[in-house]
Design a protein around this motif. Sequence first.
Motif, mmCIF file in Angstrom:
data_model
loop_
_atom_site.group_PDB
_atom_site.id
_atom_site.type_symbol
_atom_site.label_atom_id
_atom_site.label_comp_id
_atom_site.label_asym_id
_atom_site.label_seq_id
_atom_site.Cartn_x
_atom_site.Cartn_y
_atom_site.Cartn_z
ATOM 1 N N GLN A 258 0.779 -1.240 0.000
ATOM 2 C CA GLN A 258 0.000 0.000 0.000
ATOM 3 C C GLN A 258 0.816 1.299 0.000
ATOM 4 O OE1 GLN A 258 -4.329 -0.803 1.587
ATOM 5 N NE2 GLN A 258 -2.875 -1.922 2.819
ATOM 6 N N PRO A 259 1.965 1.373 0.678
ATOM 7 C CA PRO A 259 2.714 2.632 0.528
ATOM 8 C C PRO A 259 3.056 2.885 -0.944
ATOM 9 C CG PRO A 259 3.586 1.349 2.360
ATOM 10 C CD PRO A 259 2.589 0.466 1.649
ATOM 11 N N GLU A 260 3.462 1.823 -1.638
ATOM 12 C CA GLU A 260 3.875 1.961 -3.036
ATOM 13 C C GLU A 260 2.672 2.194 -3.954
ATOM 14 O OE1 GLU A 260 6.748 2.624 -3.964
ATOM 15 O OE2 GLU A 260 6.185 2.582 -6.102
ATOM 16 N N SER A 261 1.584 1.471 -3.712
ATOM 17 C CA SER A 261 0.423 1.644 -4.606
ATOM 18 C C SER A 261 -0.144 3.055 -4.451
ATOM 19 C CB SER A 261 -0.646 0.574 -4.359
ATOM 20 O OG SER A 261 -0.968 0.479 -3.003
ATOM 21 N N ILE A 262 -0.134 3.575 -3.227
ATOM 22 C CA ILE A 262 -0.617 4.950 -3.019
ATOM 23 C C ILE A 262 0.334 5.944 -3.713
ATOM 24 C CG2 ILE A 262 -0.910 6.766 -1.270
ATOM 25 C CD1 ILE A 262 -3.175 4.984 -0.861
ATOM 26 N N ARG A 263 1.630 5.689 -3.585
ATOM 27 C CA ARG A 263 2.593 6.574 -4.277
ATOM 28 C C ARG A 263 2.293 6.620 -5.762
ATOM 29 N NH1 ARG A 263 6.734 4.206 -1.033
ATOM 30 N NH2 ARG A 263 7.099 5.654 0.675
ATOM 31 N N ARG A 264 1.997 5.441 -6.328
ATOM 32 C CA ARG A 264 1.729 5.415 -7.777
ATOM 33 C C ARG A 264 0.435 6.156 -8.117
ATOM 34 N NH1 ARG A 264 3.775 -0.120 -7.950
ATOM 35 N NH2 ARG A 264 1.618 -0.748 -7.716
ATOM 36 N N THR A 265 -0.562 6.026 -7.243
ATOM 37 C CA THR A 265 -1.821 6.744 -7.493
ATOM 38 C C THR A 265 -1.587 8.256 -7.472
ATOM 39 O OG1 THR A 265 -3.046 4.947 -6.466
ATOM 40 C CG2 THR A 265 -4.217 7.025 -6.677
ATOM 41 N N LEU A 266 -0.678 8.694 -6.610
ATOM 42 C CA LEU A 266 -0.462 10.134 -6.434
ATOM 43 C C LEU A 266 0.554 10.715 -7.422
ATOM 44 C CD1 LEU A 266 -0.254 10.295 -2.515
ATOM 45 C CD2 LEU A 266 -2.248 10.692 -3.972
ATOM 46 N N ARG A 267 1.374 9.824 -7.991
ATOM 47 C CA ARG A 267 2.509 10.303 -8.800
ATOM 48 C C ARG A 267 2.074 11.275 -9.898
ATOM 49 N NH1 ARG A 267 5.887 5.501 -9.862
ATOM 50 N NH2 ARG A 267 6.346 5.830 -7.666
ATOM 51 N N GLY A 268 2.731 12.437 -9.889
ATOM 52 C CA GLY A 268 2.478 13.437 -10.939
ATOM 53 C C GLY A 268 1.162 14.181 -10.783
ATOM 54 N N ARG A 269 0.453 13.928 -9.689
ATOM 55 C CA ARG A 269 -0.888 14.513 -9.573
ATOM 56 C C ARG A 269 -0.993 15.580 -8.481
ATOM 57 N NH1 ARG A 269 -4.045 8.745 -10.488
ATOM 58 N NH2 ARG A 269 -4.208 8.968 -12.739
ATOM 59 N N LEU A 270 0.099 15.788 -7.734
ATOM 60 C CA LEU A 270 0.055 16.810 -6.680
ATOM 61 C C LEU A 270 0.564 18.115 -7.288
ATOM 62 C CD1 LEU A 270 1.369 14.823 -3.557
ATOM 63 C CD2 LEU A 270 -0.875 14.771 -4.668
ATOM 64 N N ASP A 271 -0.322 19.037 -7.448
ATOM 65 C CA ASP A 271 0.019 20.294 -8.108
ATOM 66 C C ASP A 271 0.407 21.315 -7.036
ATOM 67 O OD1 ASP A 271 0.074 22.722 -9.347
ATOM 68 O OD2 ASP A 271 -1.839 22.471 -10.407
ATOM 69 N N ARG A 272 1.733 21.407 -6.777
ATOM 70 C CA ARG A 272 2.219 22.256 -5.691
ATOM 71 C C ARG A 272 2.125 23.740 -6.022
ATOM 72 N NH1 ARG A 272 2.151 20.687 -0.662
ATOM 73 N NH2 ARG A 272 3.054 18.645 -0.348
ATOM 74 N N ARG A 273 2.074 24.037 -7.299
ATOM 75 C CA ARG A 273 2.038 25.451 -7.666
ATOM 76 C C ARG A 273 0.718 26.085 -7.230
ATOM 77 N NH1 ARG A 273 1.901 27.391 -13.556
ATOM 78 N NH2 ARG A 273 1.836 29.644 -13.222
ATOM 79 N N PHE A 274 -0.353 25.375 -7.475
ATOM 80 C CA PHE A 274 -1.675 25.913 -7.107
ATOM 81 C C PHE A 274 -2.263 25.205 -5.890
ATOM 82 C CE2 PHE A 274 -1.275 26.815 -11.677
ATOM 83 C CZ PHE A 274 -1.434 28.193 -11.628
ATOM 84 N N GLN A 275 -1.470 24.339 -5.267
ATOM 85 C CA GLN A 275 -1.944 23.527 -4.124
ATOM 86 C C GLN A 275 -3.264 22.857 -4.496
ATOM 87 O OE1 GLN A 275 0.247 23.087 -2.055
ATOM 88 N NE2 GLN A 275 1.494 24.917 -1.941
ATOM 89 N N ALA A 276 -3.229 22.207 -5.626
ATOM 90 C CA ALA A 276 -4.426 21.553 -6.163
ATOM 91 C C ALA A 276 -4.020 20.171 -6.679
ATOM 92 C CB ALA A 276 -4.996 22.409 -7.305
ATOM 93 N N ALA A 277 -4.935 19.533 -7.379
ATOM 94 C CA ALA A 277 -4.602 18.223 -7.943
ATOM 95 C C ALA A 277 -4.547 18.350 -9.455
ATOM 96 C CB ALA A 277 -5.659 17.205 -7.553
#
Length: 610
Positions: A258-277
């Motif tokens: 689960q740590p790895e599967s969650i990482r894969r779900t999140l990969r590239g999807r955390l938009d830090r510039r706008f604090q959005a997804a």
Amino acid sequence: MCGIVGYTGKQSVVPVLLEGLHQLEYRGYDSSGIALQRGDRLAVHRRCGKIRVLESDLPKRLAGKTGIGHTRWATHGEPTDDNAHPHSSEDGRFAVVHNGIIENSDPLRARLVEHGVHFASETDSEVLAHLVAAADAPTLLERVRLALAEVEGTYGIAVIDAESPGEIVVARNGSPVVIGIGDKEMLVASDVGALVRHTQQVVYLDDGEIAELTPSAYRVITLDAAPATKQSASIDWSEETYARGEYSHYTLKEIHEQPESIRRTLRGRLDRRFQAAHLGGLNLDARELLNFRRIKVLGCGSAYISGCIGARIVEQLSRVPCDAEPAAEFRYRNPVIEADTLYLAVSQSGETFDTLSAVQEIKRKGGRVLGVVNAVGSSIARACDGGVYLHAGPEIAVVSTKTFTSTIAALALLALHVGRMRDVSVAQGKRLLDALDALPDAIQTILDAEDEYRQMAKKYAHYDNAYFIGRNLGFGVAMEGALKLKEVSYLHAEAYPASELKHGPLALVSPEVPTVFVLPDDDLLDKNLSSIEQVRSRKGPVLAVTHPLGENAERLAALADDVLEVPKLHEYLDPILMLIPLQFLAYFIALERGCDVDQPRNLAKSVTVE
Ligand code: G6P
């Protein structure tokens, strides 16, 4: 459920088919069989029970280069040798394997019997073999096409003909069929997992398509005999991804992933510039998304429950009304499909019949539906207008674990995406993104406490009934905790919202019925503690899954027999963390009770029939 595998090429076909069937075992089955071309006839072997029964029954020297295999999950007719696939025409020239349900099999059977055909099984599938034999056409492809023109229902099929050496004909309508393209060899399966050992290049058949496979080529046409142009796709996963590795069960492996599967779900999807997804596959721009007044989540089993939790996150964060409903209930109640409702179809396999049918119903009525799906290229993913892939990796154990938690993470991303277009502030967005970033490590700390759950399972394994209680998001955790336990340990477990305790369930609370409380450190803590008191005063054993509670810890210690603590991270992600001890609990209790954890009785991984 039922699985199909087929091979034509240079290798000896029997080991390829058997290995493929083993890869399909996880879907759930009760019998298996193979058919292969041997000279100018077919050899067919079928047995009720596990694949090893079939294996031990096969003649020592069974050579051939072209064949088909099947794992059957009984629908029409008991699990018996005769009802197992492949089914043959009376003269033994044709053999067919079939997934799905032939809805007009009764009239077809009656007509064939009238014409003197003798049936050897009680299955709906056998009509296909006789229809192919009766068809008047020069090629196998054409025979199958003519046979299917008479059939109503769902199917994924593979057919071989003793007089068409090296050829397999496959077809699809509502039940997945994937062609695997190898080097001078061609494969077919109902599930890419059965192909990865041989090739990474696949072609997904669409409904209403028939294909002719030979070792060097494939040709696809439609049911109307029009040529179909197909693009091949690459499978992301290799053979190792499907292996159990060092773990004793896939369930345990997938809990630990689960740590790895969650990482894969999140990969590239955390938009830090706008604090959005950042969700690239929605195919909806901001304006379109803002126009939706309501969001509806649909799914079956654990997918539905993850949808229940996700719906609350979406509603609380984005303030768009959102709820979840079992996909089959939805489609059978003739739902009103509103243009300003966004529908979400949640499915690990992307093949669940009821969820797919709900998607088709929505689309027929002009609604917009997105998929939250794990299996890339699956039927649901392709039927939707866009969506979010989980990328959790293949899930083999029948019960869902890592895809459940990945779905919640994906729906939290969607909630943030929609929320940031509305009222969610940059600061709130940042707080959720920080928590998402920290989630895999927080999960790891829970996994590291595996021994604690093993011990706890020993204490609770002898009970026959259990309640799981929670409120708000915690109720979803309770639902999934109860479902997991029931599925793998056969212990009767029921989930209730804490507020409903006094409206019925308390009647059954006794020293013989433990209650598992999902007790986050949130605004409802006091209310939950008083619910625990109600159970305690009826002498019900209590196990609480909770956060470090500070000054309330003592109060809980006086009430609960056992306490499992998980770290507190964020109100919308805490359900993921609180569920993992319950996944472990179900797993270890199942082991204590001697149950087949990876393949629980009567359950299938992928429910491709109604
Ligand atoms: C079956 C499985 C469940 C799963 C459900 C939905 O019932 O046993 O574990 O949650 O199907 O499957 P899906 O592939 O649509 O998520």
